[in-house]
Each structure stands twice: as structure tokens, then as C-alpha cells.
Design a protein around this motif. Structure first.
Motif, mmCIF file in Angstrom:
data_model
loop_
_atom_site.group_PDB
_atom_site.id
_atom_site.type_symbol
_atom_site.label_atom_id
_atom_site.label_comp_id
_atom_site.label_asym_id
_atom_site.label_seq_id
_atom_site.Cartn_x
_atom_site.Cartn_y
_atom_site.Cartn_z
ATOM 1 N N LYS A 145 -4.469 7.094 -6.624
ATOM 2 C CA LYS A 145 -4.096 5.832 -5.963
ATOM 3 C C LYS A 145 -2.595 5.557 -6.005
ATOM 4 O O LYS A 145 -2.104 4.684 -5.305
ATOM 5 C CB LYS A 145 -4.832 4.649 -6.611
ATOM 6 C CG LYS A 145 -6.328 4.777 -6.611
ATOM 7 C CD LYS A 145 -6.899 4.466 -5.271
ATOM 8 C CE LYS A 145 -8.413 4.466 -5.312
ATOM 9 N NZ LYS A 145 -8.993 4.303 -4.010
ATOM 10 N N LEU A 146 -1.883 6.286 -6.854
ATOM 11 C CA LEU A 146 -0.440 6.087 -6.972
ATOM 12 C C LEU A 146 0.185 7.290 -7.655
ATOM 13 O O LEU A 146 -0.513 8.137 -8.204
ATOM 14 C CB LEU A 146 -0.122 4.798 -7.747
ATOM 15 C CG LEU A 146 -0.639 4.653 -9.190
ATOM 16 C CD1 LEU A 146 0.266 5.332 -10.193
ATOM 17 C CD2 LEU A 146 -0.757 3.190 -9.523
ATOM 18 N N ALA A 147 1.500 7.343 -7.593
ATOM 19 C CA ALA A 147 2.258 8.375 -8.306
ATOM 20 C C ALA A 147 3.288 7.666 -9.177
ATOM 21 O O ALA A 147 3.945 6.718 -8.730
ATOM 22 C CB ALA A 147 2.947 9.312 -7.324
ATOM 23 N N LEU A 148 3.411 8.107 -10.414
ATOM 24 C CA LEU A 148 4.417 7.563 -11.325
ATOM 25 C C LEU A 148 5.638 8.473 -11.315
ATOM 26 O O LEU A 148 5.506 9.689 -11.288
ATOM 27 C CB LEU A 148 3.859 7.477 -12.750
ATOM 28 C CG LEU A 148 2.805 6.397 -12.979
ATOM 29 C CD1 LEU A 148 2.118 6.606 -14.326
ATOM 30 C CD2 LEU A 148 3.441 5.025 -12.929
ATOM 31 N N PHE A 149 6.814 7.861 -11.331
ATOM 32 C CA PHE A 149 8.071 8.609 -11.355
ATOM 33 C C PHE A 149 8.861 8.200 -12.572
ATOM 34 O O PHE A 149 9.055 7.020 -12.824
ATOM 35 C CB PHE A 149 8.902 8.313 -10.101
ATOM 36 C CG PHE A 149 8.199 8.661 -8.822
ATOM 37 C CD1 PHE A 149 8.194 9.968 -8.349
ATOM 38 C CD2 PHE A 149 7.529 7.688 -8.090
ATOM 39 C CE1 PHE A 149 7.534 10.292 -7.182
ATOM 40 C CE2 PHE A 149 6.875 8.005 -6.922
ATOM 41 C CZ PHE A 149 6.874 9.309 -6.459
ATOM 42 N N LYS B 239 4.795 4.758 -6.837
ATOM 43 C CA LYS B 239 4.585 4.837 -5.388
ATOM 44 C C LYS B 239 3.088 4.696 -5.167
ATOM 45 O O LYS B 239 2.296 5.511 -5.608
ATOM 46 C CB LYS B 239 5.060 6.189 -4.846
ATOM 47 C CG LYS B 239 4.562 6.471 -3.420
ATOM 48 C CD LYS B 239 5.667 6.415 -2.422
ATOM 49 C CE LYS B 239 5.289 6.810 -1.014
ATOM 50 N NZ LYS B 239 4.327 5.993 -0.331
ATOM 51 N N PHE B 240 2.727 3.601 -4.512
ATOM 52 C CA PHE B 240 1.323 3.326 -4.245
ATOM 53 C C PHE B 240 0.871 4.107 -3.030
ATOM 54 O O PHE B 240 1.613 4.250 -2.053
ATOM 55 C CB PHE B 240 1.099 1.839 -4.010
ATOM 56 C CG PHE B 240 1.405 1.000 -5.223
ATOM 57 C CD1 PHE B 240 0.534 0.967 -6.303
ATOM 58 C CD2 PHE B 240 2.579 0.253 -5.290
ATOM 59 C CE1 PHE B 240 0.825 0.211 -7.424
ATOM 60 C CE2 PHE B 240 2.874 -0.519 -6.410
ATOM 61 C CZ PHE B 240 1.988 -0.536 -7.469
ATOM 62 N N SER B 241 -0.355 4.601 -3.060
ATOM 63 C CA SER B 241 -0.945 5.276 -1.896
ATOM 64 C C SER B 241 -2.410 4.864 -1.814
ATOM 65 O O SER B 241 -3.309 5.678 -1.884
ATOM 66 C CB SER B 241 -0.797 6.794 -2.015
ATOM 67 O OG SER B 241 -1.303 7.236 -3.260
ATOM 68 N N VAL B 242 -2.581 3.560 -1.687
ATOM 69 C CA VAL B 242 -3.931 2.974 -1.679
ATOM 70 C C VAL B 242 -4.550 3.103 -0.295
ATOM 71 O O VAL B 242 -3.921 2.857 0.694
ATOM 72 C CB VAL B 242 -3.858 1.475 -2.099
ATOM 73 C CG1 VAL B 242 -5.248 0.863 -2.099
ATOM 74 C CG2 VAL B 242 -3.228 1.367 -3.465
ATOM 75 N N GLU C 10 0.787 -1.229 0.000
ATOM 76 C CA GLU C 10 0.000 0.000 0.000
ATOM 77 C C GLU C 10 0.824 1.286 0.000
ATOM 78 O O GLU C 10 0.450 2.259 -0.623
ATOM 79 C CB GLU C 10 -0.971 0.026 1.184
ATOM 80 C CG GLU C 10 -2.173 -0.883 1.001
ATOM 81 C CD GLU C 10 -1.953 -2.312 1.476
ATOM 82 O OE1 GLU C 10 -0.782 -2.728 1.679
ATOM 83 O OE2 GLU C 10 -2.947 -3.034 1.647
ATOM 84 N N ASP C 11 1.934 1.328 0.693
ATOM 85 C CA ASP C 11 2.763 2.536 0.727
ATOM 86 C C ASP C 11 4.170 2.252 0.201
ATOM 87 O O ASP C 11 5.136 2.859 0.635
ATOM 88 C CB ASP C 11 2.838 3.087 2.164
ATOM 89 C CG ASP C 11 1.504 3.654 2.609
ATOM 90 O OD1 ASP C 11 0.940 4.463 1.847
ATOM 91 O OD2 ASP C 11 1.029 3.267 3.686
#
Length: 179
Positions: A161-165, A176-179, A121-122
Motif C-alpha cells: 500500500k506504500l513505500a518507505l524511503f 509514497k502512498f499507492s493505495v 493516494e499517490d
């Protein structure tokens, strides 16, 4: 019943008329429906994401009855799948077709389920780890087409729900998941 590797082919696959586009509208509609289901099922079980109309594809010919689909029939059946939103033409000439046996939203849901089931999740992962990492082995995400994966990830990014880098190359793009 005829098989293609470990894939069981339906009875109609041995019926020569199904390899010729039918002229009667009702019969053609039934034929198209049968072929759509066959193509999607085969691609899903064999994890095939791309069909090139101009190249040999196992379903497009049956040597046991000496029949092959014409170029027109191939394009007709794939266009019907495109029309349902289950595939996309990758070129204007309708030669390459991206098969979406799961729609992009469904792939996004599969990614979220994968994240939850693996306690990510994180976490931060590379895009490549999602496709071929230890956690993805034996899941539907193993070997997923990169184009499909990126579109599902972008959909999730748009939903927060997430960030792409961006990395220095496609191999080290991060999520980076932020579910």
C-alpha cells in the motif's frame, strides 16, 4: 462523579479495595478487567502511548481516598493489557509499557482512511507530516507515537500500500502512498 481533568472516572475509582490486588480469583479477574478498560480508555482520550510503571501516572493514585496502586498491581494490570495484545513491554524489567489503544492493524486502517479522505493516494509525505502535518490536525494520527506509526507503515508497506524511503535523518523519512 470524580474527574481527572476532562476525563470522567468510573465509580470504582473511589472504592479503596480496587487499589489493592484482590486475593479472591473471581474478584481479582473483575478488578483486572475494570482496570484494563480504564487504562485503555484514559490513554485513548488523553493520547497517551507510554506508561512508566515507576513514575507517577494519574490513574495509579487517588488522593481523595489516599490510595495508590502498588508496583505489583501496576505491573499486573498492564501485563493483562499486554496479554490481550493491546500493549507491549518495551524492556525486560517491565518498567515501560507501550499502550496500543488501537492495535497496529487498526492504526494501519486509520492511515489508509486518512490517505483516502485527504486525496493522498499517490502522494509523498514525510513520516513527521503524518504525525504533525496540517492534514493530521484533529485526527487520531495527530501526535501518534513514532514507534506505533512506523510499525503501522511497515505493515502497509508489506501489503503493497506504500513505500518507505530512508532520509538523512528520522525527520525526513518519506512515505509514497499507492493505495
Amino acid at each position: 462523579m470524580q474527574k481527572l481533568g476532562d476525563f470522567k472516572l468510573p465509580q470504582f475509582f473511589s472504592y479503596p479495595p480496587y487499589f489493592t490486588l484482590q486475593p479472591v480469583r473471581d474478584t481479582r479477574e473483575k478488578q483486572i478487567q475494570l482496570w484494563k478498560e480504564l487504562i485503555l480508555d484514559y490513554c485513548k482520550t488523553q493520547k497517551i502511548f507510554l506508561i512508566n510503571v515507576e513514575e507517577d501516572f494519574p490513574l495509579f493514585s487517588n488522593s481523595a481516598i489516599d490510595r495508590s496502586l502498588s508496583h505489583e498491581a501496576r505491573e499486573t494490570f498492564l501485563s493483562a493489557i499486554v496479554g490481550e495484545g493491546r500493549a507491549e513491554w518495551l524492556d525486560k524489567g517491565h518498567r515501560k509499557c507501550l499502550i496500543l489503544w488501537h492495535r497496529i492493524q487498526d492504526w494501519a486502517d486509520i492511515i489508509l482512511q486518512f490517505v483516502r479522505e485527504n486525496g493522498l493516494e499517490d502522494s509523498v509525505m514525510t513520516v513527521e507530516e503524518i504525525r504533525s502535518g496540517t492534514e493530521s490536525h484533529g485526527t487520531e494520527l495527530q501526535g501518534i507515537d513514532r514507534t506505533i506509526l512506523m510499525r503501522a507503515l511497515k505493515l502497509l508497506e508489506n501489503k503493497g500500500k506504500l513505500a518507505l524511503f530512508k532520509g538523512t535523518s528520522a525527520d525526513d523519512e518519506g512515505v509514497k502512498f499507492s493505495v
